[in-house]
Design a protein around this motif. Structure first.
Motif, PDB file in Angstrom:
ATOM      1  N   UNK A   9       0.807  -1.208   0.000  1.00  0.00           N
ATOM      2  CA  UNK A   9       0.000   0.000   0.000  1.00  0.00           C
ATOM      3  C   UNK A   9       0.842   1.260   0.000  1.00  0.00           C
ATOM      4  N   UNK A  10       0.195   2.367  -0.350  1.00  0.00           N
ATOM      5  CA  UNK A  10       0.875   3.654  -0.340  1.00  0.00           C
ATOM      6  C   UNK A  10       0.100   4.674  -1.150  1.00  0.00           C
ATOM      7  N   UNK A  11       0.549   5.921  -1.109  1.00  0.00           N
ATOM      8  CA  UNK A  11      -0.089   6.939  -1.943  1.00  0.00           C
ATOM      9  C   UNK A  11       0.451   6.875  -3.368  1.00  0.00           C
ATOM     10  N   UNK A  12       1.689   6.400  -3.520  1.00  0.00           N
ATOM     11  CA  UNK A  12       2.319   6.294  -4.838  1.00  0.00           C
ATOM     12  C   UNK A  12       2.218   7.625  -5.586  1.00  0.00           C
ATOM     13  N   UNK A  13       2.808   8.652  -4.972  1.00  0.00           N
ATOM     14  CA  UNK A  13       2.685  10.018  -5.489  1.00  0.00           C
ATOM     15  C   UNK A  13       4.058  10.649  -5.738  1.00  0.00           C
ATOM     16  N   UNK A  14       4.832  10.122  -6.723  1.00  0.00           N
ATOM     17  CA  UNK A  14       4.477   9.034  -7.639  1.00  0.00           C
ATOM     18  C   UNK A  14       5.123   7.713  -7.224  1.00  0.00           C
TER      19      UNK A  14
END
Length: 211
Positions: A9-14
């Motif tokens: 999981x994560x925000x992946x930003x980016x």
């Protein structure tokens, strides 16, 4: 034999090479059959700065994992309009694959917070935790010590923690570093896959650096 499913999981930003390196280590060392990438929508712990729009973060993640046969994106949390908890997400996933063995992929910094997690009893008991050294200066011995201390703390609550330390070089890339590089017009090839760098340039993301 139960299917082994990992969750990252994560925000992946980016999304960046650090995420992909972690995913590859987990796949290889735990023998995962599937890997679910779990991007967050607007988590409260990231409220200190605005996230890139969900559609952009999803598109970058899709490009980053293209070609990986075991990786898929799970949009449960991002599609929710309410605050989502990991225990609730896992409960939904477990209903879809009731016979699976679940693995959460986390850094040592996240592992240390497990004793604060909502409904941690069922989540911790029912999953294996694949632990990665989180900081560039963190040695495997230090990471192992953190995992043991977390295990002891949860054991005091009669919650057994099943964990495995991933043998890998600590992740030395952060999403903040990527965003800053974009803002300063620095090359991105050492930070993100080419397809992600192209997407960032095309859509002019992170032109204003917000940390």
């Amino acid at each position: 034999m139960a299917q082994k499913i990992g969750i990252l999981g994560g925000t992946f930003d980016p999304v960046h090479w650090g995420h992909l390196h972690l995913a590859a280590a987990a796949q290889a060392q735990a023998g995962l059959d599937r890997l679910l990438w779990l991007p967050a929508g607007s988590p409260p712990h990231k409220s200190d700065r605005p996230l890139a729009p969900w559609t952009h973060r999803l598109a970058m993640l899709q490009r980053a994992i293209a070609g990986d046969p075991i990786s898929t994106i799970c949009t449960i949390e991002a599609e929710s309009t309410a605050i989502t908890y990991s225990a609730d997400t896992w409960a939904q996933l477990q209903k879809q694959s009731p016979n699976a063995q679940w693995y959460w992929i986390v850094g040592t910094d996240t592992l240390q917070t497990l004793h604060h997690w909502y409904r941690r009893e069922e989540l911790v008991r029912c999953c294996w935790w694949l632990v990665a050294p989180r900081f560039p200066t963190q040695t495997p011995q230090q990471a192992q010590q953190i995992a043991r201390e977390t295990s002891d703390r949860l054991a005091a609550e009669s919650i057994p923690l099943h964990w495995q330390l991933l043998a890998m070089t600590p992740i030395q890339i952060s999403a903040t570093q990527v965003r800053q590089a974009v803002y300063q017009r620095q090359p991105l090839q050492s930070l993100v896959p080419a397809a992600v760098a192209d997407y960032i340039a095309t859509h002019q993301l992170y032109q204003t650096f917000c940390g």
